[in-house]
Design a protein around this motif. Structure first.
Motif, PDB file in Angstrom:
ATOM      1  N   LEU A 691       4.150  -5.601  -3.639  1.00  6.94           N
ATOM      2  CA  LEU A 691       3.224  -5.794  -4.760  1.00  6.94           C
ATOM      3  C   LEU A 691       1.770  -5.866  -4.293  1.00  6.94           C
ATOM      4  CD1 LEU A 691       5.170  -8.460  -6.862  1.00  6.94           C
ATOM      5  CD2 LEU A 691       4.752  -6.079  -7.482  1.00  6.94           C
ATOM      6  N   PHE A 692       1.544  -6.517  -3.171  1.00 10.18           N
ATOM      7  CA  PHE A 692       0.174  -6.685  -2.678  1.00 10.18           C
ATOM      8  C   PHE A 692      -0.327  -5.373  -2.083  1.00 10.18           C
ATOM      9  CE2 PHE A 692      -3.045  -7.773   0.480  1.00 10.18           C
ATOM     10  CZ  PHE A 692      -3.886  -8.576  -0.277  1.00 10.18           C
ATOM     11  N   SER A 693      -1.616  -5.125  -2.215  1.00  9.59           N
ATOM     12  CA  SER A 693      -2.195  -3.914  -1.633  1.00  9.59           C
ATOM     13  C   SER A 693      -3.633  -4.163  -1.224  1.00  9.59           C
ATOM     14  CB  SER A 693      -2.152  -2.755  -2.640  1.00  9.59           C
ATOM     15  OG  SER A 693      -2.862  -1.641  -2.141  1.00  9.59           O
ATOM     16  N   HIS A 694      -3.977  -3.655  -0.052  1.00 12.48           N
ATOM     17  CA  HIS A 694      -5.374  -3.705   0.396  1.00 12.48           C
ATOM     18  C   HIS A 694      -6.220  -2.687  -0.356  1.00 12.48           C
ATOM     19  CE1 HIS A 694      -4.559  -6.495   3.685  1.00 12.48           C
ATOM     20  NE2 HIS A 694      -3.473  -5.788   3.936  1.00 12.48           N
ATOM     21  N   GLN A 695      -5.561  -1.813  -1.137  1.00 11.21           N
ATOM     22  CA  GLN A 695      -6.287  -0.819  -1.930  1.00 11.21           C
ATOM     23  C   GLN A 695      -6.718  -1.378  -3.289  1.00 11.21           C
ATOM     24  OE1 GLN A 695      -6.693   1.998  -0.247  1.00 11.21           O
ATOM     25  NE2 GLN A 695      -5.196   1.498   1.335  1.00 11.21           N
ATOM     26  N   THR A 696      -6.063  -2.427  -3.750  1.00 12.21           N
ATOM     27  CA  THR A 696      -6.326  -2.979  -5.076  1.00 12.21           C
ATOM     28  C   THR A 696      -7.745  -3.530  -5.156  1.00 12.21           C
ATOM     29  OG1 THR A 696      -4.006  -3.519  -5.397  1.00 12.21           O
ATOM     30  CG2 THR A 696      -5.588  -4.747  -6.729  1.00 12.21           C
TER      31      THR A 696
END
Length: 774
Positions: A691-696
């Motif tokens: 669920l987590f993203s460094h792109q968000t």
């Protein structure tokens, strides 16, 4: 004009400007081409590269009569200003990852069993005897001495809860077929481990069995194996050892000297749940008790103090080999451990506090209680994590304490760091342990063997990993905090992508869904909340570990970087932009999880299937066959046809000659630490990393999270780390050209997989040393 003069003019103008001036000035500047152009004028060779200096460069162009405090305060926090600063930063700095990323090629491995440029310290892959069979590894042993380092494969089969089938052989293939339940102990041993009462249960049972063995012929070996196992369980688990070390049931002047003499006065099953192993004449019980204590103290003292080699550094040479003194000390350690043979441990009932049948680091181990805030708990609380950690020093002084003899516990040494230290914090990958740091640590020590500074690598078992405490994730936050499954009904036909369709079949109740879903048919879906409390907790744990340990031995001022791969890469990436960490100057990141785009965002149902599957795993109630299924999945394709390899096969590339042995080792590592809490934490953590993203986009700045990484970073990935749904290196390569705010460099290693710190440890140590100026 000096800075002092400019500040003076600004102050006078602000004082003389009418109060309503900002109502006229803000619309003039906010979003204007003029303000954007002011930043454009700051783009130049030798121009400012500090974010505050870039703002001052633009602000200095504002006419003096408009330099009012309210306008400045407004402009400082606008999106336009942030974007303008980013552009100037990216233009003026030549050392950002966006401008420094490249692929590194290695000598081709014509024969990948022997021709790869970097050797490894495990048995190389070998072909099975069956023609056409896939390659297999071996359960690792010490290459230099041929002494075993993994002992579970030597377990007496009678200690297992299930015996190998008649057509099967223990440990064939390597690390498999150790009972149907993968090393799970018999019910009587598990019962003793659950009770965790050494004096009144396990030691007493051990004494009786040793006594029975002294007068029995045929069953003697079986009785001795059981007796030894009960003695082991008195000291291998967290709970049992805590009680044992507080009671010290010894003789010769120690507290509890009458323990063996008075043992006949108590019943062996006096405590509820303690197994009844029979009776024995009182005349034999004291001698049996002596043997039980002999075994318990030998095991306890090896686990407590015998696993670290006792030499003064530097003991790793430039060739990564130990010098003569260190090599001799390691042989002492290996022989001492080999003499103990298999040691009983039941992680499902009383988790081990040290590596037992798995190899331990050669560097000293310690334990620490780390208080970590859990703001998402119900109610918010602080969770105390009992954690094990390792301090490896290239120039440590040999300990002066004398090993314990007889029925005495070895003194527990406190942590220490010798002077002239340069400290690295190593964060391991998901489900792994602190020993993951050993390969890169030794390679780094070889790099600095001729120097004068003391390079220190501190690695810690993360919560519910390795030999730290296994937690119920509900103590941190409820599973529903990350989202929940839902049903979606679409008005038009929905063709499921083939690769997603296989994943859908893993979701309970979804197997009957057709490849093309007609309109109006309910589709399993997932609604993400956008929150990842467990990842937040682990990040906070690392920070609190540093803060708590620093109170025992000051080292924060000597930290050079935090480093790690996979989950450790994710955490290092996150810590690199965490505010308030003045002690963290740089980060070293490889194969970072969550570099991909979030699988929970948007309306693409296909992306949500993987998240839902992991969520269901975390939500499932414990079942008797969970252990068998978890380890059995190591031999099954992730998705038949689409992803034909098992998950463990994705950890390294096929170029690495020790791949199969490393997989066998990792499997055995988890055998002794697995329990129901570990399994649920595993699936919860997998859910959150998907669920987590460094792109968000960051909620406060509306910029991709990776643009908040402004501390220098060494970023790496293996080009062969490109598995469907887990395209870590591909995503890293696509991200690097956009990392305009991150000083540093990115290196993409050809002929290398996910665990590049194992496959290319020498190369990566060289790059790390250069980047950190070690």
């Amino acid at each position: 004009m000096t800075d002092q003069t400019r500040r003076g003019i600004d102050a006078v103008v602000a004082a003389n400007t009418p109060p309503n001036a900002c109502s006229q000035l803000i619309p003039k500047y906010d979003g204007s081409n003029w303000w954007w152009g002011a930043f454009g004028n700051c783009k130049k060779q030798g121009g400012p590269t500090d974010r505050a200096a870039i703002f001052e460069c633009a602000w200095s162009q504002v006419p003096p009569n408009e330099k009012v405090a309210c306008l400045r305060a407004h402009l400082v926090q606008t999106d336009q200003t942030r974007r303008g600063i980013d552009e100037v930063f990216a233009n003026n700095r030549t050392d950002t990852i966006a401008k420094n990323h490249s692929i590194v090629s290695f000598t081709s491995c014509a024969d990948r069993r022997s021709g790869c440029p970097e050797a490894c310290d495990l048995p190389p892959n070998r072909s099975l005897a069956t023609p056409g069979a896939p390659e297999a590894g071996s359960v690792p042993f010490d290459i230099g001495s041929n002494i075993p380092v993994y002992f579970e494969p030597r377990i007496p089969p009678t200690l297992l809860d299930t015996q190998p089938l008649p057509n099967q052989t223990l440990n064939v293939p390597p690390a498999r077929n150790i009972g149907a339940n993968e090393g799970r102990l018999s019910n009587e041993l598990r019962a003793a481990a659950r009770v965790a009462s050494p004096l009144k249960c396990s030691l007493h049972a051990s004494a009786i069995l040793f006594a029975q063995a002294s007068r029995v012929g045929k069953q003697r070996q079986n009785l001795l194996a059981r007796a030894q196992a009960f003695a082991d369980l008195s000291v291998t688990g967290h709970k049992a050892f805590r009680i044992f070390s507080g009671a010290t049931p010894g003789e010769g002047g120690l507290p509890g000297e009458s323990y063996c003499r008075d043992l006949h006065l108590q019943h062996s099953d006096a405590i509820a749940g303690c197994p009844n192993v029979g009776t024995v004449d009182d005349s034999l019980l004291v001698a049996g008790c002596h043997k039980a204590l002999d075994r318990a103290y030998r095991v306890a003292n090896f686990l407590r103090a015998g696993q670290a080699i006792r030499v003064t550094g530097p003991f790793v040479g430039s060739n990564r080999n130990y010098n003569a003194a260190a090599a001799a000390e390691r042989i002492r350690k290996l022989n001492e451990r080999n003499a103990l043979d298999y040691i009983a441990v039941s992680g499902e009932d009383d988790s081990p506090h040290r590596p037992v049948n798995a190899p331990s680091s050669d560097f000293p181990q310690y334990e620490l209680d780390v208080p970590v805030a859990a703001p998402d708990a119900r109610p918010p609380t602080t969770v105390n994590v009992h954690a094990r950690y390792i301090i490896a020093q290239s120039r440590a002084t040999a300990p002066t304490d004398v090993p314990a003899v007889g029925w005495r516990l070895a003194a527990e040494r406190g942590p220490s760091i010798d002077g002239n230290a340069e400290v690295l914090i190593f964060v391991h990958g998901m489900d792994s342990r602190a020993e993951e740091a050993d390969d890169i640590t030794k390679a780094l020590f070889a790099q600095v063997s001729n120097g004068t500074k003391n390079l220190v690598v501190i690695s810690v078992d993360l919560p519910t990993s390795g030999y730290s405490e296994n937690l119920d994730f509900n103590r941190v936050s409820l599973l529903s905090d990350v989202g929940a499954p839902k049903i979606t009904v679409l008005p038009v036909p929905y063709p499921i992508p083939p690769e997603i369709y296989g994943l859908l079949q893993l979701i309970p109740g979804a197997q009957a869904i057709p490849p093309v879903i007609p309109p109006g048919v309910p589709i399993p879906d997932f609604q993400a909340s956008g929150r990842t409390p467990l990842l937040d907790f682990i990040e906070a744990f690392i920070v609190q570990f540093v803060e708590t340990l620093d109170k025992r031995v000051a080292f924060k001022g000597n930290i050079k970087a935090v480093m790690g791969g996979s989950l450790g890469g994710n955490m290092s990436f996150r810590l690199g932009r965490r505010p308030g960490l003045s002690w963290l100057p740089k980060v070293v990141v490889w194969s970072p999880a969550s570099i991909w785009s979030s699988l929970g965002e948007g309306n693409d149902i296909a992306k949500h299937f993987g998240v839902r599957s992991a969520w269901e795993g975390a939500n499932a109630q414990p079942q008797p066959d969970d252990r068998q299924k978890f380890f059995g999945s190591w031999d099954k394709a992730i998705l038949p046809v689409i992803i034909p390899m098992a998950q463990a096969d994705t950890w390294t590339s096929d170029f690495w000659p020790c791949k199969k042995s490393a997989i066998a080792a990792a499997r055995l590592d988890r055998h002794e630490t697995y329990d129901a809490q570990f399994l649920r934490w595993h699936w919860r953590l997998a859910t959150e990393q998907l669920l987590f993203s460094h792109q968000t986009n960051d909620a406060a700045t509306h910029r991709p999270r990776f643009l908040l990484n402004e501390k220098p970073m060494l970023l790496g990935c293996g080009v062969y780390d490109t598995i469907k749904f887990n395209d870590i290196c591909g995503a890293t390569q696509r991200t690097a050209p956009n990392m305009v705010t991150t000083p540093g460099k990115a290196i993409f290693l050809d002929q290398t997989g996910h665990s590049l710190d194992n496959e290319r440890r020498v190369f990566w140590a060289q790059e790390t040393r250069s980047f950190l100026s070690l």
